[in-house]
Design an enzyme around this catalytic site. Structure first.
Site, short mmCIF file in Angstrom:
data_model
loop_
_atom_site.label_atom_id
_atom_site.label_comp_id
_atom_site.label_asym_id
_atom_site.label_seq_id
_atom_site.Cartn_x
_atom_site.Cartn_y
_atom_site.Cartn_z
N SER A 1 -4.39 8.56 5.36
CA SER A 1 -2.94 8.80 5.42
C SER A 1 -2.59 10.28 5.56
O SER A 1 -1.63 10.63 6.25
CB SER A 1 -2.25 8.19 4.20
N VAL B 1 -6.38 0.54 4.98
CA VAL B 1 -5.13 0.91 5.66
C VAL B 1 -4.62 2.18 5.00
O VAL B 1 -4.95 2.43 3.83
CB VAL B 1 -4.07 -0.21 5.56
N CYS C 1 0.82 -1.23 0.00
CA CYS C 1 0.00 0.00 0.00
C CYS C 1 0.86 1.28 0.00
O CYS C 1 1.63 1.52 0.92
CB CYS C 1 -0.92 0.01 1.22
N1 LIG Z 1 -7.60 7.74 1.22
C1 LIG Z 1 -7.01 6.63 1.90
C2 LIG Z 1 -6.75 5.52 0.88
C3 LIG Z 1 -6.25 4.23 1.55
C4 LIG Z 1 -6.41 3.02 0.65
O1 LIG Z 1 -7.01 3.08 -0.43
N2 LIG Z 1 -5.86 1.86 1.12
C5 LIG Z 1 -6.05 0.63 0.38
C6 LIG Z 1 -4.74 -0.15 0.28
S1 LIG Z 1 -3.53 0.70 -0.62
C7 LIG Z 1 -7.02 -0.27 1.14
O2 LIG Z 1 -6.90 -0.42 2.33
N3 LIG Z 1 -7.96 -0.88 0.43
C8 LIG Z 1 -8.88 -1.80 1.01
C9 LIG Z 1 -10.28 -1.56 0.56
O3 LIG Z 1 -10.52 -0.65 -0.24
O4 LIG Z 1 -11.15 -2.32 1.02
C10 LIG Z 1 -5.73 7.06 2.61
O5 LIG Z 1 -5.08 8.02 2.13
O6 LIG Z 1 -5.39 6.50 3.67
#
Ligand SMILES: N[C@@H](CCC(=O)N[C@@H](CS)C(=O)NCC(=O)O)C(=O)O
Length: 219
Positions: free
Chosen positions: A65, A52, A12
């Protein structure tokens, strides 16, 4: 202050931002990896979005994040945002700008045919043009001092370097300023260490399973 705990997924880019920042600031932290494609119940109970990174700070769970970056920057020295409010606001705007660019790189990985792959690459290049115009300083986004904005963008360049190395996709070839910035970022210790062991192999395996067009077309 108790040790913060980061919940991560090894591939990620958003978590990678938090890791770089924790390393830059020399924070002692714990990290636990989950598989976002098969998340454990305890994680789903903690993460409001199911995504995450989350950062556990005593009884509080932080998510998103960009928010985690702002929190870590306020609590642990040295402050990496510019002090001047207008510069800080401008940096925050460009941090926002970089966030959807991670979806561009993800869409390239998910594209299984030439048409959708070309469309994803085009979207990425359009955003790179925007970032290139904003990159008026050297070596870092604000000049001499590394900032949160540099850290927010760094995982993007990790992925672009991966695509160049393994898929012959060199999207930075027409962006010399971004290439110089990328070289600076990727040579930095915290950024090198933020890439988990086996990153390239894991991503290649994932692309193999997906049937990523630029992977199959170049292997
Ligand atoms: N806007 C979020 C995006 C986080 C994100 O998209 N994480 C992905 C992994 S890279 C995730 O956990 N995806 C799981 C899902 O969508 O169920 C941030 O900046 O923290």
């Amino acid at each position: 202050m108790s040790k913060p705990k980061l919940i991560s997924f090894k591939l990620c880019p958003y978590v990678q931002r938090s890791v770089i920042l924790l390393k830059e600031k020399g924070v002692d932290y714990d990290i636990e990896y989950i598989d976002v494609y098969d998340p454990p119940e305890w994680f789903l109970a903690l993460s409001p979005t199911g995504k995450v990174p989350i950062l556990q700070v005593e009884d509080t769970v932080l998510f998103e994040s960009a928010v985690i970056s702002e929190y870590l920057d306020e609590v642990y020295a040295p402050a990496l945002h510019p002090a001047d409010p207008i510069k800080k606001a401008q940096n925050r705007a460009w941090m926002e700008f970089t966030s959807p660019m991670y979806m561009d790189t993800f869409n390239i990985m998910m594209a299984k045919d030439k048409e959708s792959s070309d469309a994803a690459i085009k979207a990425l290049i359009k955003n790179l043009e925007g970032l290139d115009k904003a990159m008026v300083n050297t070596p870092w986004f604000n000049g001499e001092a590394l900032s949160l904005m540099d850290i927010s963008a760094a995982p993007l360049f990790t992925r672009l370097a991966f695509y160049k190395k393994h898929c012959h996709l060199n999207v930075l070839e027409n962006f010399p300023k971004l290439k110089t910035w990328s070289d600076e970022l990727l040579a930095r210790q915290s950024i090198k260490e933020s890439k988990v062991d086996g990153f390239d192999d894991m991503l290649l395996m994932r692309m193999g399973k997906i049937g990523t067009y630029i992977h199959t077309a170049n292997s």
